[in-house]
Design an enzyme around this catalytic site. Structure first.
Site, mmCIF file in Angstrom:
data_model
loop_
_atom_site.group_PDB
_atom_site.id
_atom_site.type_symbol
_atom_site.label_atom_id
_atom_site.label_comp_id
_atom_site.label_asym_id
_atom_site.label_seq_id
_atom_site.Cartn_x
_atom_site.Cartn_y
_atom_site.Cartn_z
ATOM 1 N N ALA A 111 50.224 37.528 41.880
ATOM 2 C CA ALA A 111 48.766 37.472 41.739
ATOM 3 C C ALA A 111 48.129 37.620 43.119
ATOM 4 O O ALA A 111 48.551 36.970 44.075
ATOM 5 C CB ALA A 111 48.335 36.155 41.099
ATOM 6 N N ALA A 112 47.133 38.500 43.206
ATOM 7 C CA ALA A 112 46.413 38.707 44.460
ATOM 8 C C ALA A 112 44.924 38.502 44.207
ATOM 9 O O ALA A 112 44.518 38.068 43.130
ATOM 10 C CB ALA A 112 46.698 40.103 45.004
ATOM 11 N N SER A 113 44.108 38.829 45.196
ATOM 12 C CA SER A 113 42.676 38.547 45.100
ATOM 13 C C SER A 113 41.940 39.485 44.164
ATOM 14 O O SER A 113 40.893 39.133 43.632
ATOM 15 C CB SER A 113 42.048 38.638 46.493
ATOM 16 O OG SER A 113 42.679 37.739 47.370
ATOM 17 N N ALA B 68 43.783 41.641 41.752
ATOM 18 C CA ALA B 68 44.581 42.025 40.575
ATOM 19 C C ALA B 68 45.815 41.134 40.472
ATOM 20 O O ALA B 68 46.160 40.409 41.412
ATOM 21 C CB ALA B 68 45.011 43.491 40.688
ATOM 22 N N GLN B 69 46.462 41.193 39.302
ATOM 23 C CA GLN B 69 47.747 40.524 39.139
ATOM 24 C C GLN B 69 48.717 41.470 38.446
ATOM 25 O O GLN B 69 48.308 42.431 37.798
ATOM 26 C CB GLN B 69 47.605 39.209 38.373
ATOM 27 C CG GLN B 69 47.086 39.299 36.958
ATOM 28 C CD GLN B 69 46.687 37.928 36.422
ATOM 29 O OE1 GLN B 69 45.971 37.163 37.065
ATOM 30 N NE2 GLN B 69 47.157 37.603 35.212
ATOM 31 N N VAL B 70 50.015 41.189 38.605
ATOM 32 C CA VAL B 70 51.050 42.109 38.127
ATOM 33 C C VAL B 70 51.872 41.438 37.035
ATOM 34 O O VAL B 70 52.292 40.282 37.176
ATOM 35 C CB VAL B 70 51.965 42.552 39.287
ATOM 36 C CG1 VAL B 70 53.021 43.539 38.790
ATOM 37 C CG2 VAL B 70 51.139 43.182 40.403
ATOM 38 N N ASP C 153 49.372 47.832 54.730
ATOM 39 C CA ASP C 153 49.418 46.407 54.373
ATOM 40 C C ASP C 153 50.868 45.943 54.164
ATOM 41 O O ASP C 153 51.248 45.502 53.076
ATOM 42 C CB ASP C 153 48.603 46.180 53.097
ATOM 43 C CG ASP C 153 48.304 44.710 52.846
ATOM 44 O OD1 ASP C 153 48.400 43.913 53.803
ATOM 45 O OD2 ASP C 153 47.980 44.351 51.697
#
Length: 497
Positions: free
Chosen positions: A158-160, A162-164, A310
């Site tokens: 989970a990121a800021s 989106a999530q996978v 990144d």
């Protein structure tokens, strides 16, 4: 009425209002609407920055900036301010967390900020699957149960923005599905506008503290990340660039299940690149992984001119599959940058000049990059040597050099740092951030500084050679310049060695 006040009175009025509003924010019945939440997040940000500005202004009042007491108090204020910003990011979440993560990876800010904000890397809370399912259905036109044999509702990352999720297609292919959070673009526009305003506000009180360049870089990076179709194209560009490299693996894109908000790619197994315990358990040499990692990114920068911007450990996996006992899996190609060809060649020349300590060439290239006034600091930033160093590259500085460097750094003011960062081209800024993330990972893997310098020197030389240009033929001129390039690389290797 407020518009008739003098500028400073207007600012004071707005800050007092924001402060009072924020202090009562938790007691007010705010709704979950984007507008209400936007106002709440903005008021917190304004109040935090206002308190921080006041802290700097009054804690350092009357002290000359070249005395030890000033430097001691400045470090204390930096730390207090960094803790305030950390708390703001944790409460506001979303893009504020992303901004904090971005800032923590920038080497040119005070270390108190980078160290404090680095704890944000694991602060993201995933969205409820009901929300994610709505995004999937609206983008793919079908319920996940109709498209996949199975779909793990618990995200694997989970990121800021989106999530996978991990899933399996009807034809039994494992996939990773990156799903963008709903309404994220509107939040981004509001939050970045506030960040611009706050950076201008700080610069108004402290003209030497100018961070608009940092907000611009962050805004550009976020804008790139929000377009999943462009990210999918980046995956394919990177895959094509490394098609002959047996160490690098780029997940394949499933275009029929990819939109601006949903990105479906091949699922690749692996562990984070800095997981030293895993590497040693699998009999993989961490230093060898560090060397390959540096080679991959050096090839991107110096040869391809197309950079993954990144490379934090979560975006690079080590898989036990591949020649040599492992392979590097490159994920998350949202922040990718196509370097201008003129810049790429000049950056290759800069590294060649840094290794040979060709001060005239360094000064000339610094002028080309727009930072001619600060050319003496480029060797320090990139290779850890002063421009008139007598020690070998990769070696520690001599005592005399350290004393001289300290004197130079004491003479530097925040105005100089702001001016330097504002003058750098965008290509340079993304390379600086990428290099800082790589240095951190390579250090955790136990590789020496010498490995990085040798790798960059080698690929800078290769980047200047005609053989890196697919259009170069076998003309006598091309063969001659290739020979010269090979000789130069041998000289660079001898210099480093």
């Amino acid at each position: 009425m407020v518009s008739k006040f003098p500028a400073k009175a207007t600012a004071a009025f707005c800050l007092i209002t924001a402060g009072c509003f924020t202090s009562q924010a938790n007691l007010l019945p705010f709704s979950d609407s984007p507008v209400s939440q936007g106002i709440l997040r903005s008021s917190r940000a304004i109040c935090t920055v206002a308190i921080t500005v006041a802290d700097y202004k009054y804690s350092l009042y009357g002290l000359p900036n070249d005395c030890d007491e000033y430097r001691r108090l400045l470090s204390e204020v930096h730390l207090r301010s960094a803790k305030r910003l950390l708390k703001l990011c944790e409460i506001n979440k979303g893009f504020y967390v992303k901004a904090g993560q971005f800032v923590s990876s920038v080497r040119q800010i005070p270390k108190e900020y980078s160290l404090t904000l680095s704890s944000l890397q694991d602060q993201v809370v995933p969205y409820d699957f009901k929300v994610i399912k709505e995004v999937l259905v609206s983008n793919l036109g079908q319920d996940p149960s109709e498209l996949f044999t199975w779909f793990n509702e618990q995200p694997i990352a989970a990121a800021s923005i989106a999530q996978v999720h991990h899933a399996m297609l009807k034809d039994h292919q494992e996939v990773a599905i990156k799903v963008q959070y709903p309404g994220i673009e509107k939040k981004m526009k509001l939050d970045t506008r506030i960040m611009y305003s706050l950076s201008d506000f700080v610069a108004w009180f402290f003209p030497e503290f100018r961070f608009r360049w940092l907000v611009s870089e962050f805004t550009e990076a976020i804008s790139l990340e929000l377009d999943f179709v462009q990210e999918a194209r980046n995956f394919e560009t990177m895959s094509n660039n490394f098609r002959n490299n047996k160490v690098v693996r780029i997940p394949r894109i499933f275009w029929d299940l990819t939109t601006n908000q949903v990105l479906t790619m091949q699922f690749c197994h692996g562990h984070k690149v800095d997981d030293v315990v895993f590497l040693k358990g699998m009999k993989i040499n961490p230093e060898k992984v560090a060397k390959k990692l540096l080679e991959v990114f050096a090839e991107m920068i110096f040869v391809h001119g197309f950079l993954h911007g990144d490379p934090h450990p979560g975006n690079i996996l080590v898989s036990i599959e591949g020649q040599g006992g492992f392979s590097l899996v490159l994920l998350d190609h949202g922040i990718c940058k196509k370097l201008d060809e003129v810049f790429r060649l000049e950056y290759c020349q800069l590294w060649k000049a840094l290794i040979l300590l060709d001060s005239r060439k360094i000064q000339h290239l610094a002028e080309r990059f727009g930072v001619g006034k600060y050319y003496r600091y480029l060797p320090i930033i990139f290779s850890g040597r002063t421009i008139d160093s007598k020690s070998g590259i990769g070696k520690g500085m001599l005592v005399e050099e350290q004393k001289k460097l300290k004197q130079h750094l004491k003479a530097l003011k925040m105005e100089d740092i702001s001016s330097f960062m504002e003058s750098l081209p965008s290509n340079f800024l993304i390379i600086l951030r990428t290099d800082e993330l790589l240095r951190s990972t390579v250090s955790k893997l136990g590789a020496s500084k010498w490995v990085r310098l040798l790798t960059y020197g080698k690929y800078a030389s290769l980047g200047l050679s005609p053989k890196s240009n697919p259009c170069s033929g076998l003309t006598s001129f091309a063969l001659y310049t290739r020979l010269i390039g090979n000789i130069e690389y041998i000289l660079l290797r001898l210099t480093i060695g």
